[in-house]
Design an enzyme around this catalytic site. Structure first.
Site, PDB file in Angstrom:
ATOM      1  N   TYR A 189     -11.943  14.371  -5.216  1.00  0.00           N
ATOM      2  CA  TYR A 189     -10.797  13.916  -6.022  1.00  0.00           C
ATOM      3  C   TYR A 189      -9.932  15.122  -6.418  1.00  0.00           C
ATOM      4  O   TYR A 189      -8.706  15.086  -6.294  1.00  0.00           O
ATOM      5  CB  TYR A 189     -11.346  13.199  -7.256  1.00  0.00           C
ATOM      6  CG  TYR A 189     -10.359  12.744  -8.286  1.00  0.00           C
ATOM      7  CD1 TYR A 189      -9.472  11.704  -8.032  1.00  0.00           C
ATOM      8  CD2 TYR A 189     -10.335  13.320  -9.562  1.00  0.00           C
ATOM      9  CE1 TYR A 189      -8.578  11.265  -9.008  1.00  0.00           C
ATOM     10  CE2 TYR A 189      -9.461  12.889 -10.537  1.00  0.00           C
ATOM     11  CZ  TYR A 189      -8.588  11.857 -10.256  1.00  0.00           C
ATOM     12  OH  TYR A 189      -7.715  11.427 -11.232  1.00  0.00           O
TER      13      TYR A 189
ATOM     14  N   ILE B  53      -7.218   6.077  -6.420  1.00  0.00           N
ATOM     15  CA  ILE B  53      -8.489   5.772  -7.084  1.00  0.00           C
ATOM     16  C   ILE B  53      -8.669   6.735  -8.244  1.00  0.00           C
ATOM     17  O   ILE B  53      -8.508   7.949  -8.085  1.00  0.00           O
ATOM     18  CB  ILE B  53      -9.651   5.932  -6.090  1.00  0.00           C
ATOM     19  CG1 ILE B  53      -9.506   4.927  -4.946  1.00  0.00           C
ATOM     20  CG2 ILE B  53     -10.989   5.802  -6.784  1.00  0.00           C
ATOM     21  CD1 ILE B  53     -10.383   5.241  -3.751  1.00  0.00           C
TER      22      ILE B  53
ATOM     23  N   ARG C 292     -15.593  15.538 -25.429  1.00  0.00           N
ATOM     24  CA  ARG C 292     -14.701  16.341 -24.578  1.00  0.00           C
ATOM     25  C   ARG C 292     -13.256  15.861 -24.688  1.00  0.00           C
ATOM     26  O   ARG C 292     -12.315  16.652 -24.715  1.00  0.00           O
ATOM     27  CB  ARG C 292     -15.146  16.272 -23.107  1.00  0.00           C
ATOM     28  CG  ARG C 292     -14.151  16.934 -22.146  1.00  0.00           C
ATOM     29  CD  ARG C 292     -14.605  16.906 -20.700  1.00  0.00           C
ATOM     30  NE  ARG C 292     -13.624  17.508 -19.817  1.00  0.00           N
ATOM     31  CZ  ARG C 292     -12.725  16.828 -19.105  1.00  0.00           C
ATOM     32  NH1 ARG C 292     -12.685  15.508 -19.146  1.00  0.00           N
ATOM     33  NH2 ARG C 292     -11.863  17.468 -18.331  1.00  0.00           N
TER      34      ARG C 292
ATOM     35  N   SER D 288      -4.118  16.205 -11.692  1.00  0.00           N
ATOM     36  CA  SER D 288      -5.257  16.092 -12.616  1.00  0.00           C
ATOM     37  C   SER D 288      -5.821  17.472 -12.946  1.00  0.00           C
ATOM     38  O   SER D 288      -5.734  18.410 -12.140  1.00  0.00           O
ATOM     39  CB  SER D 288      -6.349  15.251 -11.956  1.00  0.00           C
ATOM     40  OG  SER D 288      -7.568  15.371 -12.661  1.00  0.00           O
TER      41      SER D 288
ATOM     42  N   ASP E  96       0.868  -1.170   0.000  1.00  0.00           N
ATOM     43  CA  ASP E  96       0.000   0.000   0.000  1.00  0.00           C
ATOM     44  C   ASP E  96       0.913   1.230   0.000  1.00  0.00           C
ATOM     45  O   ASP E  96       1.767   1.368   0.890  1.00  0.00           O
ATOM     46  CB  ASP E  96      -0.890  -0.028   1.251  1.00  0.00           C
ATOM     47  CG  ASP E  96      -1.945   1.068   1.243  1.00  0.00           C
ATOM     48  OD1 ASP E  96      -1.686   2.141   0.667  1.00  0.00           O
ATOM     49  OD2 ASP E  96      -3.010   0.846   1.836  1.00  0.00           O
TER      50      ASP E  96
END
Ligand SMILES: NC(=O)c1ccc[n+]([C@@H]2O[C@H](COP(=O)([O-])OP(=O)(O)OC[C@H]3O[C@@H](n4cnc5c(N)ncnc54)[C@H](O)[C@@H]3O)[C@@H](O)[C@H]2O)c1
Length: 284
Positions: A138, A73, A176, A110, A50
């Site tokens: 997120y 995730i 998009r 992101s 992990d």
């Protein structure tokens, strides 16, 4: 730089692209994921751990030339899951690099770190014109990722390159994504540039291909040495025939984060879809 590149989240989509492409560019791989690497390449080291486990990450980082942190995730999730899989793992990746003396960390940020930023009336959007404006938990995690990267660059002198990735998939699947696609080949080119750029310090750059319909300015990414070779336009006719032209007034096309700015990812919707909040978090 000597030593392998420690890639977290290596079993995932971006990790698989990098595990295919980085060795051709001379990088040895040390791959880490919570799930086993099913198809290790010749010479590839592979670990199951992990990435939020600081002890395991510090061991894994020993002797590495750099850390490429992808674990997490993909997309919106419950708050405990986001905190564990993105915020805890990012702190762990940076602190492990510091403890192990690894000089460089590349972080998979992101567009959703600045998802509510509107498209400019004209011209391209630079990173400087897209400060933190997250569209989801997120996105908050990616803002936190960039903040942690800034801290470790300023306080400890690490080189930290944050890639604000658009839509990194084998091919674009929505209209998009004709603007936001990052091809697998360009993913390798971008990460390779982030690994090689001389003394970058702390940087935040967009991560997209050379898309005809793109509106995020690639000047900063190109300054790192990124030379994109792909363009989503090859898929435009097919996608527009199926889905229609992009309406510039539609929030999906008028904001950086696209669909993530819509009510479909409101907290109650996500929690209803993903089940009860798990008190201890944990990767999902
Ligand atoms: N694919 C995209 O379009 C895109 C866009 C922007 C940012 N990103 C970011 O890039 C990274 C990689 O994305 P991807 O598309 O490869 O996602 P993916 O879901 O295909 O892969 C993520 C990998 O991370 C692993 N993982 C999750 N939690 C972990 C943990 N705690 N410890 C170790 N491994 C863990 C998963 O097992 C999986 O193999 C993510 O951080 C994602 O947020 C992706």
């Amino acid at each position: 730089m000597t030593g392998p590149v420690l890639v977290t989240g290596a079993a995932g989509g971006l990790g698989t692209a990098l595990r295919g492409g980085l060795p051709e560019r001379g990088w040895a791989l040390r791959s880490l994921d919570v799930v086993p690497i099913e198809d290790p390449r010749p010479g590839e080291e592979h670990l199951v751990a992990d990435a939020a486990d600081l002890s395991a990450m510090t061991d894994a980082a020993q002797g590495a030339a750099a850390v490429v942190h992808l674990a997490g995730i993909l997309g919106e999730a419950t708050w405990p899951a986001i905190v564990h899989s993105h915020i805890e793992t990012t702190r762990s990746a940076l602190e492990a690099a510091r403890r192990a003396g690894v000089p460089r960390v590349v972080l998979a940020s992101s567009n959703h770190a600045s998802g509510f930023t509107p498209r400019p009336a004209s011209g391209l959007l630079t990173e400087a014109d897209a400060p933190p404006r997250p569209d989801t938990y997120y996105g908050v995690a990616k803002v936190t990722m960039e903040a942690l990267g800034s801290l470790y660059a300023d306080r400890y002198g690490l080189d930290v390159v944050c890639l604000r990735i658009g839509s990194a998939f084998p091919r674009p699947t929505t209209v998009r994504q004709l603007a936001t696609w990052l091809s697998p080949g360009d993913t390798v080119r971008l990460v390779d540039a982030a690994l090689r750029a001389p003394s970058p310090g702390f940087r935040v750059v967009w991560g997209v291909s050379a898309n005809t319909r793109g509106w995020w300015d690639l000047t900063a990414a190109r300054a790192l040495g990124y030379e994109p070779a792909d363009d989503a336009e090859a898929y435009a006719a097919e996608l527009i025939a199926a889905q229609g032209e992009a309406d510039p007034a539609d929030p999906v096309h008028a904001r950086v984060g696209g669909e993530y700015t819509l009510p479909g990812v409101d907290v109650d919707v996500v929690e209803a879809a993903q089940g009860p909040v798990q008190p201890s978090g944990g990767p999902r």
